[in-house]
Motif scaffolding. Structure first.
Motif, PDB file in Angstrom:
ATOM      1  N   ASP A   1     -22.942   4.355 -13.852  1.00 25.08           N
ATOM      2  CA  ASP A   1     -24.622   4.593 -12.713  1.00 25.08           C
ATOM      3  C   ASP A   1     -25.194   3.331 -13.327  1.00 25.08           C
ATOM      4  OD1 ASP A   1     -26.503   6.111 -13.303  1.00 25.08           O
ATOM      5  OD2 ASP A   1     -27.040   5.430 -15.293  1.00 25.08           O
TER       6      ASP A   1
ATOM      7  N   ARG B   1     -31.646   9.249  -9.430  1.00 25.83           N
ATOM      8  CA  ARG B   1     -30.314   9.289  -9.691  1.00 25.83           C
ATOM      9  C   ARG B   1     -29.467  10.116 -10.025  1.00 25.83           C
ATOM     10  NH1 ARG B   1     -32.101   4.340  -6.430  1.00 25.83           N
ATOM     11  NH2 ARG B   1     -32.076   3.628  -8.365  1.00 25.83           N
TER      12      ARG B   1
ATOM     13  N   THR C   1     -24.133   5.443  -9.011  1.00 28.93           N
ATOM     14  CA  THR C   1     -25.988   5.556  -8.448  1.00 28.93           C
ATOM     15  C   THR C   1     -25.819   4.362  -8.004  1.00 28.93           C
ATOM     16  OG1 THR C   1     -26.228   6.021 -10.647  1.00 28.93           O
ATOM     17  CG2 THR C   1     -25.880   8.198 -10.160  1.00 28.93           C
TER      18      THR C   1
ATOM     19  N   LEU D   1     -30.874  10.359  -1.660  1.00 27.45           N
ATOM     20  CA  LEU D   1     -31.530  11.039  -2.174  1.00 27.45           C
ATOM     21  C   LEU D   1     -33.239  11.241  -2.555  1.00 27.45           C
ATOM     22  CD1 LEU D   1     -31.493  13.490  -4.408  1.00 27.45           C
ATOM     23  CD2 LEU D   1     -31.713  11.946  -6.808  1.00 27.45           C
TER      24      LEU D   1
ATOM     25  N   LEU E   1     -24.962   7.753  -4.337  1.00 29.30           N
ATOM     26  CA  LEU E   1     -26.415   8.555  -4.783  1.00 29.30           C
ATOM     27  C   LEU E   1     -27.516   7.618  -4.747  1.00 29.30           C
ATOM     28  CD1 LEU E   1     -26.498  11.262  -7.645  1.00 29.30           C
ATOM     29  CD2 LEU E   1     -25.954  11.755  -5.137  1.00 29.30           C
ATOM     30  N   HIS E   2     -28.154   7.128  -3.565  1.00 30.09           N
ATOM     31  CA  HIS E   2     -28.986   5.970  -3.315  1.00 30.09           C
ATOM     32  C   HIS E   2     -30.399   6.146  -3.203  1.00 30.09           C
ATOM     33  CE1 HIS E   2     -29.616   5.463   0.647  1.00 30.09           C
ATOM     34  NE2 HIS E   2     -27.823   6.407   1.109  1.00 30.09           N
TER      35      HIS E   2
END
Length: 416
Positions: free
Chosen positions: A211, A137, A238, A253, A129-130
């Motif tokens: 994360d 995120r 993330t 995202l 997720l970036h």
């Protein structure tokens, strides 16, 4: 032989146990150093919880202390270099749970569903997720982890070095804390090892969340080694951008959609509006007459959750029309120095030619053909520029009448 790191439960558990074993056989730190070939400084740091033990260090210490099998295993468990039979037998969602997040999440149902489906189906075993700083995120990753955990999947949560405001996995078992600590070391330290995680997880379903990756990326050999050793392990990262790992599936995202209408009943369903109202609710009553101002405040903060929260906090000083006017004049002044500095770092990382192009694109949304014309590039070259800027979060994409349009976020534009 000891890897310096921030103290965690595995480190603080190992130090007192090592000291107890050393003093019980009458050894000073110097004597143990001579017998083990581990330096006095390393032993001192390990006992004080200032360093994480490595597997070879633990082996040397247990040998020098002449510990029996059970005592050696206890020290290895405390160090997180092995999982231990009891923990392997007890391992499950009741032991490995994600962090608890109390803040609500608005408007991410589609993204949540897509990420959960991909991870749950096994189609994607490594997702990243970036997006822009502050886009949410970590919050989305926590929701994904909670959803899979409720379905029976154990979750291991690791914070990357220098993660911004990291979440912490609840420590329900100190033995597991040692394993989680060893995973963090293995992913970012060439001398680390992931044997404990592979031993613990084996062929069981598990979600590993890494994360807050910024700068240094997880080591590809370590991560791919874990995925190879654990065929049902899935990894959710993330990060501030794609990590460039083999087999990685990047997931961009975007900020929360900003409202284009000002009709109160329509606005009430907009995620950015709902989040803004959530932050305002305790301090001020809002009415339908405030709808146009709320819509513009959401647009001026780009739908970024921390910017919306910061803007809402200023209603202790301003009324809504004044807040809107201040944001029009200087949006950066109200949304917080931390967020703006992280956005500025994102812009500063651009090549000079790309930064100049971004400056020229600030303002109205443009089609790809308009981007090409405005930057003096071919459509193909403009497409490459736009793709890179979108992946960095520095251009937002909207779709209308069968065409894609690209716009510089308001807060990014304030930095140009």
């Amino acid at each position: 032989m000891a890897n310096t790191a921030l103290a965690d439960d595995s480190v603080t558990q190992f130090g007192p146990l090592l000291r107890r074993h050393r003093t019980s056989v009458g050894l000073t730190q110097r004597m143990l150093a001579d017998l083990s070939t581990v330096s006095v400084r390393a032993i001192r740091d390990l006992e004080r919880g200032k360093a994480r033990p490595r597997q070879d260090t633990v082996r040397l210490l247990t040998g020098a202390l002449r510990l029996g099998r059970c005592a050696s295993e206890d020290l290895e468990l405390a160090a997180g270099v092995r999982a231990g039979r009891a923990l392997r037998e007890e391992y499950g969602p009741h032991v490995a749970a994600p962090p608890t997040v109390l803040t609500p999440m608005f408007g991410r149902d589609a993204e949540l569903g897509a990420v959960v489906r991909e991870l749950d189906s096994g189609e994607g075993r490594l997702l990243t997720l970036h997006g822009l700083p502050g886009v949410g995120r970590t919050r989305l990753a926590a929701e994904v982890a909670a959803r899979l955990h409720r379905a029976g999947t154990p979750v291991l949560w690791v914070s990357a070095p220098h993660a911004d405001g990291p979440l912490t996995q609840p420590v329900r078992d100190l033995r597991l804390a040692g394993v989680v600590g060893s995973v963090a070391a293995a992913l970012f330290d060439p001398s680390g090892g992931g044997a404990a995680l592979a031993e613990l997880v084996g062929d069981r379903d598990t979600l590993l969340v890494v994360d807050g990756v910024t700068g240094a990326r997880p080591r590809a050999d370590a991560l791919l080694g874990l995925l190879g050793d654990c065929p049902r392990l899935r990894v959710l990262v993330t990060a501030d951008g794609p990590c460039g790992l083999p087999g990685e599936r990047p997931f961009l995202l975007a900020p929360l959609p900003v409202p284009v209408a000002t009709e109160p009943r329509v606005l009430a369903d907009e995620p950015a509006v709902r989040l803004f109202v959530h932050h305002v609710a305790a301090a001020r009553h809002l009415s339908a007459a405030d709808a146009p101002d709320i819509a513009e405040v959401c647009a001026l903060t780009d739908g970024l959750p921390p910017a919306l929260a910061a803007a809402a906090s200023w209603l202790a000083v301003y009324d809504l029309p004044t807040l809107r006017e201040v944001l029009r004049a200087d949006p950066a002044a109200l949304v917080g120095a931390d967020l703006m500095s992280r956005l500025a770092a994102r812009v500063a990382a651009l090549a000079p030619a790309d930064r100049a192009a971004l400056v020229g694109l600030a303002g109205a949304a443009r089609t790809l053909a308009e981007v090409a014309a405005g930057t003096g590039r071919t459509v193909a070259d403009a497409g490459g520029l736009v793709r890179d800027l979108v992946r960095r979060g520095l251009l937002l994409v909207s779709h209308s009448a069968g065409q894609s349009r690209f716009a510089v976020p308001v807060l990014v534009g304030a930095l140009l």
